[in-house]
Design an enzyme around this catalytic site. Structure first.
Site, PDB file in Angstrom:
ATOM      1  N   TRP A 173      15.492 -31.170  62.111  1.00  0.00           N
ATOM      2  CA  TRP A 173      14.851 -29.845  61.101  1.00  0.00           C
ATOM      3  C   TRP A 173      15.946 -30.081  60.011  1.00  0.00           C
ATOM      4  O   TRP A 173      17.482 -30.228  60.217  1.00  0.00           O
ATOM      5  CB  TRP A 173      15.192 -29.067  61.750  1.00  0.00           C
ATOM      6  CG  TRP A 173      14.854 -27.805  61.420  1.00  0.00           C
ATOM      7  CD1 TRP A 173      13.575 -27.310  60.213  1.00  0.00           C
ATOM      8  CD2 TRP A 173      15.969 -26.996  60.618  1.00  0.00           C
ATOM      9  NE1 TRP A 173      13.833 -25.818  59.734  1.00  0.00           N
ATOM     10  CE2 TRP A 173      14.839 -25.911  59.318  1.00  0.00           C
ATOM     11  CE3 TRP A 173      17.172 -26.129  60.822  1.00  0.00           C
ATOM     12  CZ2 TRP A 173      15.967 -25.034  58.833  1.00  0.00           C
ATOM     13  CZ3 TRP A 173      18.245 -25.595  60.377  1.00  0.00           C
ATOM     14  CH2 TRP A 173      17.253 -25.017  59.289  1.00  0.00           C
ATOM     15  N   ASP A 339       4.399 -16.049  50.907  1.00  0.00           N
ATOM     16  CA  ASP A 339       4.367 -16.678  52.006  1.00  0.00           C
ATOM     17  C   ASP A 339       4.240 -15.942  53.184  1.00  0.00           C
ATOM     18  O   ASP A 339       3.451 -15.134  53.018  1.00  0.00           O
ATOM     19  CB  ASP A 339       5.739 -17.155  52.292  1.00  0.00           C
ATOM     20  CG  ASP A 339       6.233 -18.425  52.738  1.00  0.00           C
ATOM     21  OD1 ASP A 339       5.891 -18.123  53.669  1.00  0.00           O
ATOM     22  OD2 ASP A 339       6.078 -19.438  52.594  1.00  0.00           O
ATOM     23  N   ASP A 340       5.383 -16.138  54.037  1.00  0.00           N
ATOM     24  CA  ASP A 340       5.040 -15.244  55.460  1.00  0.00           C
ATOM     25  C   ASP A 340       5.244 -13.331  54.858  1.00  0.00           C
ATOM     26  O   ASP A 340       5.969 -13.480  54.143  1.00  0.00           O
ATOM     27  CB  ASP A 340       6.019 -15.618  56.761  1.00  0.00           C
ATOM     28  CG  ASP A 340       5.837 -14.887  57.611  1.00  0.00           C
ATOM     29  OD1 ASP A 340       4.732 -14.442  58.123  1.00  0.00           O
ATOM     30  OD2 ASP A 340       6.277 -15.417  59.101  1.00  0.00           O
ATOM     31  N   ARG A 416      12.076 -20.110  68.350  1.00  0.00           N
ATOM     32  CA  ARG A 416      11.081 -19.064  67.587  1.00  0.00           C
ATOM     33  C   ARG A 416      10.455 -17.774  67.492  1.00  0.00           C
ATOM     34  O   ARG A 416       9.347 -16.787  66.961  1.00  0.00           O
ATOM     35  CB  ARG A 416      10.513 -20.011  65.907  1.00  0.00           C
ATOM     36  CG  ARG A 416      11.009 -19.086  65.036  1.00  0.00           C
ATOM     37  CD  ARG A 416       9.953 -19.676  64.378  1.00  0.00           C
ATOM     38  NE  ARG A 416      11.407 -19.225  62.453  1.00  0.00           N
ATOM     39  CZ  ARG A 416       9.615 -18.749  61.411  1.00  0.00           C
ATOM     40  NH1 ARG A 416       8.039 -18.526  62.231  1.00  0.00           N
ATOM     41  NH2 ARG A 416       9.238 -18.154  60.737  1.00  0.00           N
ATOM     42  N   LYS A 449      -0.793 -22.931  53.272  1.00  0.00           N
ATOM     43  CA  LYS A 449       0.380 -23.317  53.233  1.00  0.00           C
ATOM     44  C   LYS A 449       0.094 -23.441  55.039  1.00  0.00           C
ATOM     45  O   LYS A 449       0.655 -22.009  55.232  1.00  0.00           O
ATOM     46  CB  LYS A 449       1.591 -22.946  52.687  1.00  0.00           C
ATOM     47  CG  LYS A 449       2.722 -23.518  53.683  1.00  0.00           C
ATOM     48  CD  LYS A 449       3.936 -22.597  52.788  1.00  0.00           C
ATOM     49  CE  LYS A 449       5.831 -23.722  53.347  1.00  0.00           C
ATOM     50  NZ  LYS A 449       6.212 -22.583  53.156  1.00  0.00           N
ATOM     51  N   TRP A 450      -0.180 -24.764  55.342  1.00  0.00           N
ATOM     52  CA  TRP A 450      -0.564 -24.718  56.933  1.00  0.00           C
ATOM     53  C   TRP A 450       0.882 -24.975  58.190  1.00  0.00           C
ATOM     54  O   TRP A 450       0.925 -25.861  57.890  1.00  0.00           O
ATOM     55  CB  TRP A 450      -1.531 -25.998  57.463  1.00  0.00           C
ATOM     56  CG  TRP A 450      -2.216 -25.189  59.048  1.00  0.00           C
ATOM     57  CD1 TRP A 450      -1.135 -25.513  60.355  1.00  0.00           C
ATOM     58  CD2 TRP A 450      -3.155 -25.372  59.303  1.00  0.00           C
ATOM     59  NE1 TRP A 450      -2.024 -25.954  61.289  1.00  0.00           N
ATOM     60  CE2 TRP A 450      -3.335 -25.403  60.612  1.00  0.00           C
ATOM     61  CE3 TRP A 450      -4.790 -24.763  58.767  1.00  0.00           C
ATOM     62  CZ2 TRP A 450      -4.878 -25.594  61.432  1.00  0.00           C
ATOM     63  CZ3 TRP A 450      -5.857 -24.605  58.896  1.00  0.00           C
ATOM     64  CH2 TRP A 450      -5.894 -24.992  60.515  1.00  0.00           C
ATOM     65  N   ASP A 451       1.699 -24.168  58.262  1.00  0.00           N
ATOM     66  CA  ASP A 451       2.946 -23.900  58.755  1.00  0.00           C
ATOM     67  C   ASP A 451       2.385 -24.160  60.461  1.00  0.00           C
ATOM     68  O   ASP A 451       1.687 -24.540  61.552  1.00  0.00           O
ATOM     69  CB  ASP A 451       3.859 -23.021  58.500  1.00  0.00           C
ATOM     70  CG  ASP A 451       4.948 -22.987  58.742  1.00  0.00           C
ATOM     71  OD1 ASP A 451       5.348 -24.345  59.129  1.00  0.00           O
ATOM     72  OD2 ASP A 451       6.251 -22.295  57.868  1.00  0.00           O
ATOM     73  N   ASN A 453       5.708 -24.579  63.923  1.00  0.00           N
ATOM     74  CA  ASN A 453       7.155 -23.379  63.877  1.00  0.00           C
ATOM     75  C   ASN A 453       7.747 -24.013  64.883  1.00  0.00           C
ATOM     76  O   ASN A 453       8.855 -23.396  65.362  1.00  0.00           O
ATOM     77  CB  ASN A 453       7.211 -22.734  62.966  1.00  0.00           C
ATOM     78  CG  ASN A 453       8.321 -22.418  61.270  1.00  0.00           C
ATOM     79  OD1 ASN A 453       8.450 -23.235  60.739  1.00  0.00           O
ATOM     80  ND2 ASN A 453       7.330 -22.089  60.842  1.00  0.00           N
ATOM     81  N   CYS A 496       2.796 -27.934  56.807  1.00  0.00           N
ATOM     82  CA  CYS A 496       4.057 -27.599  56.930  1.00  0.00           C
ATOM     83  C   CYS A 496       4.655 -27.271  57.944  1.00  0.00           C
ATOM     84  O   CYS A 496       3.643 -27.726  59.550  1.00  0.00           O
ATOM     85  CB  CYS A 496       4.554 -26.404  55.683  1.00  0.00           C
ATOM     86  SG  CYS A 496       6.262 -26.201  56.826  1.00  0.00           S
ATOM     87  N   ASP A 518      12.956 -28.070  55.324  1.00  0.00           N
ATOM     88  CA  ASP A 518      13.227 -27.040  54.319  1.00  0.00           C
ATOM     89  C   ASP A 518      15.085 -26.667  53.930  1.00  0.00           C
ATOM     90  O   ASP A 518      14.985 -25.949  53.103  1.00  0.00           O
ATOM     91  CB  ASP A 518      13.493 -26.477  55.934  1.00  0.00           C
ATOM     92  CG  ASP A 518      12.212 -25.383  56.597  1.00  0.00           C
ATOM     93  OD1 ASP A 518      10.859 -25.646  56.156  1.00  0.00           O
ATOM     94  OD2 ASP A 518      12.143 -24.975  57.406  1.00  0.00           O
TER      95      ASP A 518
END
Length: 722
Positions: A173, A339-340, A416, A449-451, A453, A496, A518
């Site tokens: 990462w 974003d988020d 997370r 934007k498909w994340d 994490n 993403c 990132d």
């Protein structure tokens, strides 16, 4: 072109410059007999012949270049298919059965001589790209379920009796796609992911060159990319008899597929090729194929975007986003992405994932007023989502805890503060599709934007005994994206995964572009983007301008340097625009205008890596050349103050020897005069001044870049002129 010679039992697959030849032995085994340069006559390609046994310890099949090896019959190499029949038989024999040719596709079918089980090998040819693609389909026509324990697409072989250097991409990462080069030992070398997705740590791309002697411009390179976004592996098996075998497919770690009677399963495909023109031609062929064949929206212009994360984090609301949108539009941004933090009870990363309804406290009137405002500024609107994840603190999890991967009697791994939804369950797949479809149906959203994490752990749930859940999860993602793209063809999708954790040809069949890392430190990005370029094109690579002092590394860099690095891919801006001075806004406006002018060359041209980033070098340089060779854009960066008085000479490449070129330097300094200077230069590509030399002279003589200080950078344009 595909040729079958029935008298010699050979199939020949030819591209413009390369060839792959397969042959059938008297024993019914299909071998690869050639992979390399294209010959002038079909008679020049070798016949299939098994090597003799070595004492009583190595059988003929184990010493051969078998194109698809089953797990039986005295084979000791990496098998391409391992299975168990319903009666407990675990020995697999596959013999040639038949073949057919359909345009640029060759199908060769193998069969177990005592069972109604077939394997259909598919070989495809992409002539103008000098590329091939192969996959394998297992067809179970027995009356019982067959348990598949390993399935790869097959094996390819570079020339025998050579010591190969492996080039591949490694990282973590915030440090993805760094190029690593190692020599293969007489052993099995594996690059892989067991994380449930492609991963930051390894990428399913490889290149092999003999004795490590190939360069950017010359030498033979064998290379490939696996199109799979889940657990994968690529095995390099260098034996004691001169063979180097490369086999790729789904990772057999924690894997078993129960293939029911009268059903089939197809392996992920491997795209592969050969060139004698070095790593540069390898990358150019892959990039062109990705642009023209793979990309789901190849004709759509990539847009300059702004992302609000660094400015507002989770603290989003209509007013703050409108303020940012106004500034973004003023500097030329084309797509504003929130974003988020806009959904559920999402005030931090511990709650709300899975609840894809608009937060009424932050947006009491919904998203439509914000979207309308963004549109009124001449921009499109985009949104961040993470559909494969769920927070334990969410309405979704409270209603359906069984939808998340976990094992009973075991603690959940909350990475997370989130868990992974088990998309192998049809009801979960439907929920994710309906959630995103509803957002797109009810709001004028042009960008998603498909994340993703976290890695997948505890691959259990209601189908706890299934060891194919992770594989089925990825197929579900593909199906969801297929449905969304069919219903909402105007939407651009970005892949993403905490940066570049999910970059592969499988996911790129459905996603238009990827968030590369990132880590937005522009110096670090030079290495990340350089490694990325070996396997993937700039039309896929998002690169952002973020804070002057980077949030991750603490390094402070000039705005011009940050922009120039980001202008080498799909330009984005992620900095808090509220802190920009008027001069910085004016500089950004001019640089965005320059980017829009050079964008067609950067995203669609051929890449030439001139000076790759290395710790011991002070300069990094690369260039893009348009397909017609009429225009070229060269970037150069100085990343440290070297001890030498003079910087290295930069030698352009890819220019036509039949053209004369004007060279224009688009350069400015970060000073109070920056705005005036850059406005004077932003249309330099249309000027007819500057030094003029032939393409051959530019490439032979080179030039010393004007990079007077650490973190200085320039963009130079070559334009064909009379």
């Amino acid at each position: 072109m595909i040729i079958h010679d029935p008298h010699r039992n050979v199939w020949i697959l030819e591209t413009d410059n390369s060839a792959l030849a397969l042959g059938l032995t008297p024993e019914g085994i299909v071998l690869q007999t050639w992979f390399g340069m294209r010959f002038t006559s079909p008679q020049d390609y070798p016949l299939a012949e098994l090597d003799p046994e070595w004492a009583s310890f190595s059988t003929k099949p184990s010493l051969s270049s078998e194109t698809f090896s089953p797990s039986g019959g005295g084979r000791f190499n990496e098998c391409c298919l391992k299975l168990e029949y319903a009666d407990g038989l675990r020995d697999l024999v596959l013999e040639y059965y038949n073949f057919k040719i359909e345009e640029e596709k060759l199908f060769i079918t193998l069969k177990d001589p005592v069972k109604e089980l077939f394997v259909e090998l598919l070989f495809e040819v992409f002539p103008q790209y000098d590329l091939f693609r192969r996959s394998a389909t297992v067809i179970n026509d027995t009356q019982e379920t067959v348990k598949i324990e390993q399935i790869l697409c097959g094996s390819i072989y570079p020339k025998q009796k050579a010591h190969y250097r492996l080039s591949h991409l490694v990282g973590r990462w915030a440090g993805e796609t760094n190029l690593e080069q190692i020599f293969l030992a007489e052993a099995k070398t594996i690059i892989e992911s067991r994380r449930g997705f492609t991963s930051h740590h390894a990428n399913p791309f490889f290149a092999l060159d003999k004795d490590g002697l190939s360069s950017e411009d010359s030498g033979e390179v064998y290379f490939g990319e696996l199109a799979w976004s889940g657990d994968w592996k690529i095995v390099f098996d260098r034996d004691n008899f001169g063979y180097t075998r490369v086999s790729a497919g789904i990772n057999d770690y924690d894997f078993r597929l129960d293939l029911a009677s009268s059903s089939s399963f197809t392996s992920p495909p491997l795209l592969f090729g050969w060139t004698d023109s070095g790593f540069g031609r390898m990358s150019q062929n892959l990039h062109r194929w990705q642009r023209e064949i793979l990309s789901p929206s190849s004709n759509r212009q990539r847009r300059v975007l702004y992302n609000s994360w660094e400015a507002t984090g989770f603290d989003v609301n209509e007013e703050s986003q409108k303020n940012l949108a106004k500034i973004a539009a003023s500097v030329g941004v084309e797509c504003f992405v929130m974003d988020d933090g806009w959904f559920g009870k999402r005030n931090n990363d511990s709650a709300g994932l899975g609840d894809w309804h608009i937060n009424e406290t932050k947006f009491p009137n919904g998203l439509k007023p914000l979207i309308s405002y963004v549109h009124s500024l001449g921009m499109e609107f985009g949104l961040w989502v993470e559909p494969e994840m769920v927070n334990p603190d969410s309405d979704l999890y409270r209603a359906h805890p069984e939808w998340a991967y976990h094992f009973p009697q075991r603690a959940r791994s909350e990475l997370r503060n989130q868990l992974v939804l088990n998309l192998s369950l049809p009801e979960v797949e439907d929920y994710v599709y309906i959630s995103i479809d509803s957002l797109l149906k009810n709001n004028a959203i042009s960008f998603i934007k498909w994340d993703l994490n976290r890695s997948i752990t505890e691959r259990g749930s209601t189908n706890i005994f299934s060891r194919s859940a992770c594989m089925e999860h990825i197929h579900a993602v593909y199906r969801i994206l297929s449905r969304l793209r069919a219903k909402h063809p105007e939407v651009t999708f970005q892949s993403c995964s905490g940066g570049g954790g999910r970059v592969d040809l499988g996911i790129l069949s459905w996603f238009d572009q990827v968030w590369t890392s990132d880590n937005t430190d522009a110096v670090d990005r030079l290495s990340i983007q350089n490694g990325f370029s070996y396997g993937y094109g700039s039309h896929l690579m998002e690169a952002w301008v973020t804070g002057g002092t980077n949030w991750l590394t603490g390094r402070t860099l000039p705005l011009l340097f940050r922009f120039h690095v980001a202008m080498a891919g799909i330009l984005g801006i992620g900095e808090d625009l509220n802190v920009w001075t008027n001069d910085e806004k004016e500089m950004a406006r001019a640089l965005v205008a320059i980017y829009k002018d050079i964008r067609p060359v950067v995203l669609n041209g051929n890449l030439y890596r001139l000076i790759s980033p290395k710790k011991e070098l002070a300069v990094t340089s690369f260039m893009y050349v348009s397909q017609d060779q009429k225009r070229a854009i060269l970037f150069a960066f100085r990343t440290k103050t070297g001890a030498a008085y003079r910087l290295p000479i930069v030698y352009p490449r890819g220019l036509s020897i039949n053209e004369n070129y004007c060279m224009h330097e688009i350069q400015t300094t970060q000073s109070t005069q920056a705005t005036q200077e850059i406005y004077q230069l932003q249309n330099a590509s249309n000027a007819q001044g500057g030094k003029i030399l032939s393409g051959s002279a530019w490439m032979a003589q080179g030039f010393e870049p004007k990079l007077p200080t650490e973190y200085s950078s320039i963009i130079i344009e070559f334009t064909a002129c009379s």
